[in-house]
Write a protein that holds these residues in place. Structure first.
Motif, short mmCIF file in Angstrom:
data_model
loop_
_atom_site.label_atom_id
_atom_site.label_comp_id
_atom_site.label_asym_id
_atom_site.label_seq_id
_atom_site.Cartn_x
_atom_site.Cartn_y
_atom_site.Cartn_z
N MET A 1 0.81 -1.21 0.00
CA MET A 1 0.00 0.00 0.00
C MET A 1 0.85 1.27 0.00
N PRO A 2 1.90 1.35 0.86
CA PRO A 2 2.75 2.55 0.83
C PRO A 2 3.39 2.78 -0.53
N SER A 3 3.73 1.65 -1.21
CA SER A 3 4.36 1.79 -2.53
C SER A 3 3.39 2.40 -3.53
N VAL A 4 2.11 2.01 -3.44
CA VAL A 4 1.11 2.56 -4.35
C VAL A 4 0.92 4.04 -4.10
N ARG A 5 0.88 4.42 -2.81
CA ARG A 5 0.74 5.83 -2.49
C ARG A 5 1.94 6.63 -2.97
N SER A 6 3.14 6.06 -2.81
CA SER A 6 4.36 6.75 -3.27
C SER A 6 4.34 6.95 -4.77
N ASP A 7 3.93 5.90 -5.51
CA ASP A 7 3.86 6.00 -6.97
C ASP A 7 2.83 7.06 -7.38
N ARG A 8 1.72 7.11 -6.64
CA ARG A 8 0.69 8.09 -6.97
C ARG A 8 1.18 9.51 -6.72
N ARG A 9 1.88 9.69 -5.58
CA ARG A 9 2.43 11.02 -5.30
C ARG A 9 3.44 11.42 -6.37
N TRP A 10 4.26 10.44 -6.79
CA TRP A 10 5.26 10.72 -7.84
C TRP A 10 4.57 11.12 -9.14
N THR A 11 3.52 10.40 -9.50
CA THR A 11 2.78 10.71 -10.72
C THR A 11 2.16 12.10 -10.65
N ILE A 12 1.57 12.42 -9.50
CA ILE A 12 0.97 13.74 -9.33
C ILE A 12 2.03 14.83 -9.42
N ALA A 13 3.20 14.58 -8.81
CA ALA A 13 4.28 15.57 -8.85
C ALA A 13 4.77 15.80 -10.27
N VAL A 14 4.92 14.71 -11.03
CA VAL A 14 5.39 14.84 -12.41
C VAL A 14 4.36 15.58 -13.25
N ARG A 15 3.09 15.24 -13.08
CA ARG A 15 2.04 15.93 -13.84
C ARG A 15 2.01 17.41 -13.49
N GLY A 16 2.18 17.72 -12.21
CA GLY A 16 2.20 19.12 -11.81
C GLY A 16 3.38 19.86 -12.40
N ALA A 17 4.55 19.20 -12.40
CA ALA A 17 5.74 19.83 -12.98
C ALA A 17 5.58 20.04 -14.48
N TRP A 18 4.87 19.13 -15.13
CA TRP A 18 4.63 19.28 -16.57
C TRP A 18 3.68 20.44 -16.84
N LYS A 19 2.65 20.54 -16.01
CA LYS A 19 1.67 21.60 -16.23
C LYS A 19 2.23 22.98 -15.93
N ASP A 20 3.01 23.11 -14.84
CA ASP A 20 3.53 24.44 -14.51
C ASP A 20 4.82 24.78 -15.24
N GLY A 21 5.34 23.84 -16.04
CA GLY A 21 6.48 24.14 -16.90
C GLY A 21 7.85 23.90 -16.31
N THR A 22 7.93 23.50 -15.04
CA THR A 22 9.26 23.29 -14.44
C THR A 22 9.97 22.07 -15.02
N LEU A 23 9.21 21.15 -15.59
CA LEU A 23 9.83 19.95 -16.17
C LEU A 23 10.31 20.18 -17.59
N TRP A 24 9.76 21.18 -18.29
CA TRP A 24 10.05 21.33 -19.71
C TRP A 24 11.53 21.64 -20.03
N PRO A 25 12.23 22.49 -19.26
CA PRO A 25 13.66 22.69 -19.57
C PRO A 25 14.47 21.39 -19.55
N TRP A 26 14.10 20.48 -18.65
CA TRP A 26 14.80 19.19 -18.62
C TRP A 26 14.43 18.34 -19.84
N CYS A 27 13.20 18.46 -20.28
CA CYS A 27 12.81 17.78 -21.52
C CYS A 27 13.60 18.34 -22.70
N LEU A 28 13.75 19.66 -22.74
CA LEU A 28 14.58 20.28 -23.79
C LEU A 28 16.01 19.77 -23.73
N ALA A 29 16.54 19.64 -22.51
CA ALA A 29 17.91 19.14 -22.36
C ALA A 29 18.03 17.72 -22.90
N ALA A 30 17.02 16.89 -22.62
CA ALA A 30 17.04 15.51 -23.12
C ALA A 30 16.97 15.48 -24.65
#
Length: 504
Positions: A1-30
């Motif tokens: 159960m803790p692993s599922v919650r951790s994965d969910r939090r990670w997914t939410i964090a990544v989606r939030g970073a994608w929406k607010d644009g903080t992830l995009w510079p790293w995508c450009l770098a890749a």
């Protein structure tokens, strides 16, 4: 159960970073890293000309270093080979510098526009046929272009730093000076192009520098170039060649008749072998209709090629030139106009094959042991030559001369980098005009820096126009600054930059 919650939090964090644009510079770098790796793979282990083939021999210690070609490039290659054990690292480093610089510029565009498409458009510059064609060719012209573009990207980054990032600012300024010093040392005629880029770096650090700051910055840059040159000489002990003498040789054998060349040589006190060589060159160039590069194409050469021949005779050649050209100024002006217009309108070598070298030389044995990928080489050749056929202006000096003139003469450009774009255009313009009295031949690589800087400038202008249209469609106010008195337009968007200058 803790692993599922951790994965969910990670997914939410990544989606939030994608929406607010903080992830995009790293995508450009890749994306930039993947593109740079792909381009380096196409060119592996590096395309060499006779010049770079010679410099590889110097870097490996197979022959003494001389200043016919830049000793700093041979030294840099020697260091890279010592670190990695492979000569192909130079072509890979060229690709890394270009795509790393494009990533910095793409990140800045993303910060200003918040448009993923416009930031990707900046990365696409690396795939332009007139840019990609030389990315993996180990040429000093390519090194000059990428070093100057890196300084441009550093200057824009420094310009945007908040006032509390003092250490980062100074670290970037030091990196900019190092790149600029390398550019000045790697191409003998690169100084005119470096001056506006140097001004761009200074203005990024201090938006309105006073006279003392200009003097101090100029002294630091001059000291860096002098110290760098002295350090390279101490490390390589290059043979003196006085290669600059090839320019007056061109003028003498093309402006004067063979009889006039003989008389001029005798008047200047030239030795018999130099006199006969110049006369033979004048005759050969006329018979074969060779318009330039007389010393290498028409002058009788011994084998092996003696790089020190001009060093012992340059003073006499220069004396001949100063005695004769004022008397034949009309013929000199006509000849130089002929060579310059050929450079502007008939640039050759838009694609370098990479499997052979010119001037009767042979590829270095280590290069022959690592042959090029013929499939990728032919694919690249078809891509480049197809565009050279359909859009020839991309590979011609007149087009990039016109672009640089427009960049310089237009008083205002949309977006935040109006002054920087004008300075970039001034760098290209000065570099092209410097070839008016010195162009040894017609070659696309001589306009590679104007082509690269012009393409980047046009891309930044296009992204700014697109951002304005998006802002207008969304009902946002126009980003164009209000009219200011002459001489103060560039000081308007001061904000944190005023504090940056004080902190610096």
């Amino acid at each position: 159960m803790p692993s599922v919650r951790s994965d969910r939090r990670w997914t939410i964090a990544v989606r939030g970073a994608w929406k607010d644009g903080t992830l995009w510079p790293w995508c450009l770098a890749a994306v930039a890293a993947a593109c740079g790796y792909g381009v380096a793979t196409v060119f592996h282990p590096g395309y060499l000309s006779a010049d770079s083939n010679t410099q590889l021999g110097q870097a490996l210690g197979d022959e003494p270093v001389n200043d016919w070609h830049p000793p700093v490039m041979a030294l840099a290659w020697r260091v890279l080979i010592a670190v990695t054990g492979n000569f192909s690292v130079m072509a890979a480093v060229q690709a890394a510098v270009l795509w790393g610089t494009l990533w910095v510029l793409a990140r800045l565009v993303w910060t200003k526009t918040r448009s993923r498409g416009l930031s990707l458009a900046v990365l696409a510059v690396g795939f332009a046929p007139h840019i990609m064609n030389l990315t993996g060719v180990v040429w000093k012209d390519v090194h000059l272009a990428y070093a100057l573009l890196a300084v441009f990207a550093i200057a824009l980054t420094v310009r945007e730093l908040p006032p509390d990032r003092v250490r980062t600012r100074w670290a970037l300024l030091v990196a900019g000076v190092l790149f600029l010093t390398y550019a000045a040392l790697v191409r003998k005629n690169g100084i005119p192009a470096a001056i506006p880029v140097f001004a761009l770096l200074v203005l990024a650090a201090w938006p309105v520098p006073g006279r003392r700051r200009w003097q101090a910055a100029t002294a630091v840059f001059a000291a860096a170039v002098l110290a760098g040159g002295a350090g390279v000489s101490a490390a390589t002990h290059p043979l003196a060649t006085k290669v600059y003498a090839v320019i007056p040789v061109d003028d003498l054998v093309h402006v004067l008749t063979p009889d006039q060349v003989r008389a001029a040589a005798e008047q200047a006190g030239a030795s018999a072998d130099l006199r006969d060589g110049l006369v033979a060159a004048a005759v050969t160039c006329r018979q074969r209709n060779i318009a330039s590069d007389a010393y290498l194409q028409c002058f009788p050469q011994r084998r092996p090629f003696d790089v020190t021949y001009l060093d012992r005779r340059a003073d006499v050649i220069v004396r001949m030139w100063t005695q004769q050209m004022p008397k034949h100024w009309k013929g000199y002006a006509e000849y130089r106009t002929r060579v310059f217009t050929k450079l502007l309108f008939r640039s050759n070598q838009v694609f370098w094959n990479g499997t052979r070298v010119n001037a009767g030389a042979r590829l270095h044995p280590e290069v022959r042991e690592q042959p090029l990928n013929d499939t990728l080489r032919f694919a690249l050749q078809n891509y480049v030559t197809g565009f050279a056929r359909d859009l020839p202006m991309l590979f011609q000096g007149w087009f990039w001369l016109a672009v640089s003139l427009v960049l310089v003469l237009r008083r205002w450009w949309p977006g935040p980098y109006s002054r920087e774009l004008r300075l970039l255009g001034a760098s290209s313009l000065l570099y092209i005009l410097a070839y008016l009295p010195t162009a040894p031949e017609s070659n696309y690589r001589y306009v590679y820096w104007p082509a690269l800087s012009g393409t980047v400038a046009l891309t930044l202008v296009a992204t700014a126009f697109a951002a304005r249209r998006r802002a207008a469609a969304a009902g946002e106010p126009d980003a164009r600054p209000a009219a200011l008195p002459a001489g103060r337009a560039e000081a308007a968007p001061a904000g944190p930059r005023e504090g940056a200058g004080a902190a610096g």
